[in-house]
Design an enzyme around this catalytic site. Structure first.
Site, PDB file in Angstrom:
ATOM      1  N   TYR A 199       0.976  -1.366   0.268  1.00 34.54           N
ATOM      2  CA  TYR A 199      -0.211   0.029  -0.287  1.00 34.54           C
ATOM      3  C   TYR A 199       0.856   1.582  -0.320  1.00 34.54           C
ATOM      4  O   TYR A 199       2.055   1.367   0.568  1.00 34.54           O
ATOM      5  CB  TYR A 199      -1.187   0.079   1.198  1.00 34.54           C
ATOM      6  CG  TYR A 199       0.238  -0.201   2.537  1.00 34.54           C
ATOM      7  CD1 TYR A 199      -0.459   1.554   2.928  1.00 34.54           C
ATOM      8  CD2 TYR A 199       0.106  -0.712   3.300  1.00 34.54           C
ATOM      9  CE1 TYR A 199       0.614   1.839   4.498  1.00 34.54           C
ATOM     10  CE2 TYR A 199       0.637  -0.957   4.383  1.00 34.54           C
ATOM     11  CZ  TYR A 199       1.127   1.215   5.086  1.00 34.54           C
ATOM     12  OH  TYR A 199       1.191   1.067   6.230  1.00 34.54           O
ATOM     13  N   CYS A 200      -0.056   2.151  -0.382  1.00 31.31           N
ATOM     14  CA  CYS A 200       0.361   3.569  -0.177  1.00 31.31           C
ATOM     15  C   CYS A 200       0.141   4.819  -0.295  1.00 31.31           C
ATOM     16  O   CYS A 200      -1.265   4.337   0.371  1.00 31.31           O
ATOM     17  CB  CYS A 200       1.957   3.829  -1.607  1.00 31.31           C
ATOM     18  SG  CYS A 200       0.529   3.652  -3.133  1.00 31.31           S
ATOM     19  N   THR A 201       0.131   6.089  -0.335  1.00 35.23           N
ATOM     20  CA  THR A 201      -0.858   7.084  -0.193  1.00 35.23           C
ATOM     21  C   THR A 201      -2.104   7.284  -1.083  1.00 35.23           C
ATOM     22  O   THR A 201      -2.939   6.771  -0.692  1.00 35.23           O
ATOM     23  CB  THR A 201      -0.284   8.259  -0.121  1.00 35.23           C
ATOM     24  OG1 THR A 201       1.151   8.288   0.307  1.00 35.23           O
ATOM     25  CG2 THR A 201      -1.286   9.545  -0.602  1.00 35.23           C
TER      26      THR A 201
END
EC number: 1.14.-.-
Length: 350
Positions: A199-201
């Site tokens: 995951y990331c932003t």
């Protein structure tokens, strides 16, 4: 020929934006698709965005587009329609709407052509960026968090992870995304049989990272659809527990969106609980760090006594001292090493 770049000072543009009466909405989006002529695409989009009064940061490359923008609320639907009609690859594209937002996130439109929309350092011609991991929606994310066979991998920078992350998520200790990719493969090699959730932003980094993990032999790979922003929005809409702890760092004037009430970071100067990032007020430093209100007052928004003293000097003397110092990317370097060196913080990776 219209002017396709800004010619007005940042200070004037910021003042104009703050004086606006119309509300704005902060939107982010990305899309990996082939752009034959990035410069022509950039110029056409610049004219379209300017006509709609859109501010923000947009990167284009042969591999696609990455954008974080501020749109007047009355123009959001028009923007959506025009973007979807601009290229068939963009039709129906998911737009991530900011969670905590007054729309005052940008005050100038900067649109640049780059080699990549995310600097990944990958030069392997056999790498297929389209062979990505499967998407996870909010309910599926929560189920995976309860799965002992799943490992959540945070593909963001150290300063993003520090203020917020998913429960028990693994941080990849590196200063850039391009450094994280090989390190993630190395760190997870012994867990190749596990379910890997990245995951990331907003999704752009973890999507490419998921393809890179699959390229390196990992078969059970997922990534969170729309990243933290979309997950939190959908979880709230569906009445699901929000399992992200703390604040989501964002790359605009806000520097963060509150996801949960927990504050998990500390002031880099006194150690008090705090998760508010700021840049050192000394223009010759500009260090990104966490500062509580008491230290902000004590150090006048600076990261150190030295910067505080320099900020108190006459402008001419400040400029003279800055002359010949490290410029450009080095001044705006957000590495853990620079932060630790400036503030005397022990390196947790050593």
């Amino acid at each position: 020929m219209p002017v396709l770049h800004n010619r007005i000072s940042n200070d004037e543009l910021k003042a104009r934006m703050l004086a606006e009466s119309e509300p704005r909405t902060t939107i982010s989006f990305y899309k990996y698709f082939t752009i034959v002529s990035p410069q022509q695409t950039r110029d056409a989009l610049y004219q379209m965005f300017t006509a709609l009064g859109i501010f923000g940061r947009v990167y284009l490359a042969h591999e696609g587009i990455n954008a974080q923008i501020s749109v007047p609320q009355s123009k959001v639907e028009t923007f959506r329609q025009q973007l979807y009609a601009f290229d068939p690859a963009l039709d129906g594209l998911r737009l991530n709407i900011a969670l905590e937002d007054d729309g005052k996130s940008f005050w100038v439109l900067r649109m640049k052509v780059r080699d990549r929309i995310v600097a990944d350092g990958i030069d392997d011609p056999s790498f297929d960026a389209s062979n990505v991991g499967a998407y996870l929606k909010a309910a599926e994310v929560n189920a995976m968090l309860d799965d002992p066979d799943a490992i959540f991998i945070d593909m963001r920078n150290h300063y993003e992870y520090e203020v917020g992350h998913f429960e028990n998520a693994l941080e990849i200790p590196a200063d850039t995304f391009r450094e994280q990719l090989p390190k993630a493969v190395e760190m997870l090699r012994e867990h190749a049989d596990k379910k890997i959730v990245m995951y990331c932003t907003g999704g752009i980094r973890c999507e490419k990272a998921s393809a890179w993990m699959k390229h390196n032999g990992f078969n059970k790979v997922w990534h969170i659809e729309g990243g933290i922003i979309e997950y939190a929005r959908r979880a709230r809409e569906q009445g699901l527990p929000v399992r992200f702890i703390g604040k989501n760092f964002v790359f605009d004037e806000r520097m963060g969106e509150r996801i949960s009430d927990e504050v998990i970071a500390h002031c880099h100067q006194c150690g008090a609980l705090c998760d508010s990032h700021t840049n050192c007020k000394n223009a010759g430093c500009h260090l990104l760090f966490i500062q509580c209100p008491l230290c902000a007052s004590k150090f006048n928004g600076c990261c150190s006594e030295q910067c505080c003293e320099e900020l108190a000097l006459p402008e001419d003397e400040q400029r003279r001292r800055r002359a010949g110092r490290e410029k450009g990317n080095k001044i705006f370097n957000k590495s853990r090493g620079r932060l630790n060196s400036k503030l005397g913080i022990p390196d947790p990776t050593e």
